[in-house]
Design a protein around this motif. Structure first.
Motif, PDB file in Angstrom:
ATOM      1  N   LEU A   4      22.740 -41.401  47.316  1.00 14.04           N
ATOM      2  CA  LEU A   4      22.652 -41.280  45.939  1.00 14.04           C
ATOM      3  C   LEU A   4      23.722 -40.119  45.695  1.00 14.04           C
ATOM      4  CD1 LEU A   4      18.764 -41.263  45.151  1.00 14.04           C
ATOM      5  CD2 LEU A   4      20.558 -42.786  44.440  1.00 14.04           C
ATOM      6  N   GLN A  46      25.038 -48.204  47.439  1.00 15.65           N
ATOM      7  CA  GLN A  46      24.405 -47.236  47.231  1.00 15.65           C
ATOM      8  C   GLN A  46      22.891 -47.081  47.829  1.00 15.65           C
ATOM      9  OE1 GLN A  46      25.128 -44.406  43.622  1.00 15.65           O
ATOM     10  NE2 GLN A  46      23.037 -45.396  43.179  1.00 15.65           N
ATOM     11  N   PRO A  50      18.998 -45.630  48.393  1.00 16.95           N
ATOM     12  CA  PRO A  50      18.357 -44.519  47.572  1.00 16.95           C
ATOM     13  C   PRO A  50      17.829 -43.745  48.204  1.00 16.95           C
ATOM     14  CG  PRO A  50      17.235 -46.532  47.823  1.00 16.95           C
ATOM     15  CD  PRO A  50      18.400 -46.925  48.619  1.00 16.95           C
ATOM     16  N   ILE A  51      18.809 -42.535  49.040  1.00 23.04           N
ATOM     17  CA  ILE A  51      18.268 -41.407  49.918  1.00 23.04           C
ATOM     18  C   ILE A  51      19.374 -40.522  49.395  1.00 23.04           C
ATOM     19  CG2 ILE A  51      17.503 -42.841  51.839  1.00 23.04           C
ATOM     20  CD1 ILE A  51      20.152 -42.289  53.266  1.00 23.04           C
ATOM     21  N   VAL A  52      18.642 -39.119  49.307  1.00 24.81           N
ATOM     22  CA  VAL A  52      19.538 -38.028  49.233  1.00 24.81           C
ATOM     23  C   VAL A  52      19.859 -37.405  50.497  1.00 24.81           C
ATOM     24  CG1 VAL A  52      19.661 -35.893  47.904  1.00 24.81           C
ATOM     25  CG2 VAL A  52      18.391 -37.690  46.984  1.00 24.81           C
ATOM     26  N   LEU A  53      21.133 -37.436  50.932  1.00 29.24           N
ATOM     27  CA  LEU A  53      21.552 -37.311  52.316  1.00 29.24           C
ATOM     28  C   LEU A  53      21.722 -35.901  52.310  1.00 29.24           C
ATOM     29  CD1 LEU A  53      21.782 -38.739  55.051  1.00 29.24           C
ATOM     30  CD2 LEU A  53      24.134 -39.199  54.471  1.00 29.24           C
ATOM     31  N   GLY A  54      22.274 -35.306  51.479  1.00 23.63           N
ATOM     32  CA  GLY A  54      22.387 -33.517  51.477  1.00 23.63           C
ATOM     33  C   GLY A  54      23.655 -33.138  52.311  1.00 23.63           C
ATOM     34  N   ARG A  55      23.911 -33.755  53.066  1.00 18.52           N
ATOM     35  CA  ARG A  55      25.426 -33.067  54.126  1.00 18.52           C
ATOM     36  C   ARG A  55      26.087 -34.441  54.585  1.00 18.52           C
ATOM     37  NH1 ARG A  55      22.146 -31.668  58.682  1.00 18.52           N
ATOM     38  NH2 ARG A  55      20.655 -32.594  57.953  1.00 18.52           N
ATOM     39  N   ARG A  85      31.848 -36.657  51.513  1.00 19.53           N
ATOM     40  CA  ARG A  85      31.376 -37.266  50.330  1.00 19.53           C
ATOM     41  C   ARG A  85      32.334 -38.209  49.911  1.00 19.53           C
ATOM     42  NH1 ARG A  85      29.637 -32.480  47.975  1.00 19.53           N
ATOM     43  NH2 ARG A  85      27.184 -32.805  47.032  1.00 19.53           N
ATOM     44  N   TRP A 107      33.415 -39.293  47.087  1.00 15.31           N
ATOM     45  CA  TRP A 107      34.012 -39.077  45.616  1.00 15.31           C
ATOM     46  C   TRP A 107      34.905 -38.006  45.359  1.00 15.31           C
ATOM     47  CZ3 TRP A 107      33.527 -43.339  43.513  1.00 15.31           C
ATOM     48  CH2 TRP A 107      32.156 -44.341  43.641  1.00 15.31           C
ATOM     49  N   GLY A 167      16.630 -52.694  47.225  1.00 19.35           N
ATOM     50  CA  GLY A 167      16.278 -51.086  46.741  1.00 19.35           C
ATOM     51  C   GLY A 167      17.845 -50.554  46.710  1.00 19.35           C
ATOM     52  N   THR A 170      21.936 -50.524  45.441  1.00 14.29           N
ATOM     53  CA  THR A 170      22.836 -51.116  44.542  1.00 14.29           C
ATOM     54  C   THR A 170      24.082 -51.323  44.907  1.00 14.29           C
ATOM     55  OG1 THR A 170      21.480 -49.920  42.966  1.00 14.29           O
ATOM     56  CG2 THR A 170      23.630 -50.490  42.249  1.00 14.29           C
TER      57      THR A 170
END
Lengths: 215, 215
Positions: free
Chosen positions: A13, A172, A174-179, A182, A184, A204, A206
């Protein structure tokens, strides 16, 4: 016209396509199997882990697009091996004797080595080159077919920033990987050049497809 | 049990919920109307811009969830006014005499001022408080109903990091904003606490809902 394509690039995400701490026993870093898990659950991905079966719905339909019409792949050094593989003259990638590329495959590295012919049609070539130079070399080897940019995130971003990508399929998760790395960063306004579709799957994830607008 | 809820928080592909350069004539900074455009196209959102009509599909269904059962809102200083509004004793928010909140509304700011009663049931209260303290104050005012965290990104992130959010609805818009305030920073592993669904809409946006797992 041949196209430059990206397929099955999984991102969190928060936009990370690679985790932190990539190593020989952790090819995806702290992301582990969480980013690519959707793909290994499909008919396309299950055999990669020597599993049978797999789902045959929208995730599989997208995953299968990875293969048709590809004449060469370009990948970053971080996809070919763990940090430091350049110091190991015997390193031939993660994939064993018969890698799943079956075409000329160009590895971008600041420390090139002689090409390696593998079983099944994969030949690894090593280039210290810009995105444009690498694409020229891959195109010359692809015999009129398309070029796949195989990742990781740094290489994808580099080709996007240079305006060299015709088609991109992101997934995409649905997890927040944090590190990690990137995909983008530095791509503000990318949407101006692409027709974009988003399709959420029952699994789950996208699927996001970017197709370069025609003039 | 009352819930703490977030609705209709629009984010870019790269996770920015607020653009850069917020100002009196640019409430959303360089993002302009691009982040919230999906909402103003719905039956829920069109009247906010004094338009008639609007779509009645999945985007509208989600947008409408913003209202029912809410007894108080908490918002950040950046949602209440442009940078420096604290220096203007007459500033009463962007919304005119009858703001769309119709409940006690708590504005987090390091420079509190006396409360302001508005038409239509909105009363602005100003708090220099932590997330927990603000939630306590809002809960006391909400008469048993739910609390909405109204944004922006900084406040949302603060409440998520403190584990105070029960339900969150994000709307991912297919643009790469490049700059602004990211909603995901510091939230690694957030998915562990939530059941997450993703639904792409024909408009091109993807709705993401996070519901806190029950023990």
């Amino acid at each position: 016209m041949t196209q430059t394509r990206i397929h099955n690039l999984s991102i969190s995400l928060d936009g990370f396509a690679t985790g932190e701490g990539q190593a020989l026993d952790a090819p995806m870093g702290h992301a582990g199997m969480r980013l690519a898990g959707w793909m290994f659950a499909t008919r396309f991905g299950a055999p990669i882990l020597e599993r049978s079966g797999g789902t045959a719905g929208v995730d599989d339909a997208f995953a299968q697009q990875n293969e048709p019409g590809i004449g060469a792949e370009i990948m970053g050094a971080g996809k070919f091996g763990p940090p430091g593989w350049q110091d190991d003259p015997d390193w031939k990638g993660w994939w064993g004797a018969n890698p799943p590329f079956h075409t000329p495959t160009f590895v971008l590295t600041h420390r090139p080595r002689p090409s390696i012919g593998m079983e099944g049609g994969t030949t690894f070539h090593f280039l210290d080159a810009t995105a444009v130079e690498a694409l020229d070399a891959a195109s010359a080897a692809a015999e009129g077919r398309d070029i796949r940019i195989g990742g990781g995130a740094t290489v994808v971003r580099q080709f996007l920033a240079a305006g060299l990508v015709d088609h991109m399929h992101l997934v995409q998760v649905p997890i927040v990987l944090g590190r990690g790395v990137r995909v983008w960063d530095g791509l503000e306004g990318l949407e101006a050049d692409y027709d974009i579709e988003a399709v959420s799957a029952p699994s789950g994830v996208t699927h996001l497809t970017f197709d370069r607008k025609t003039a």
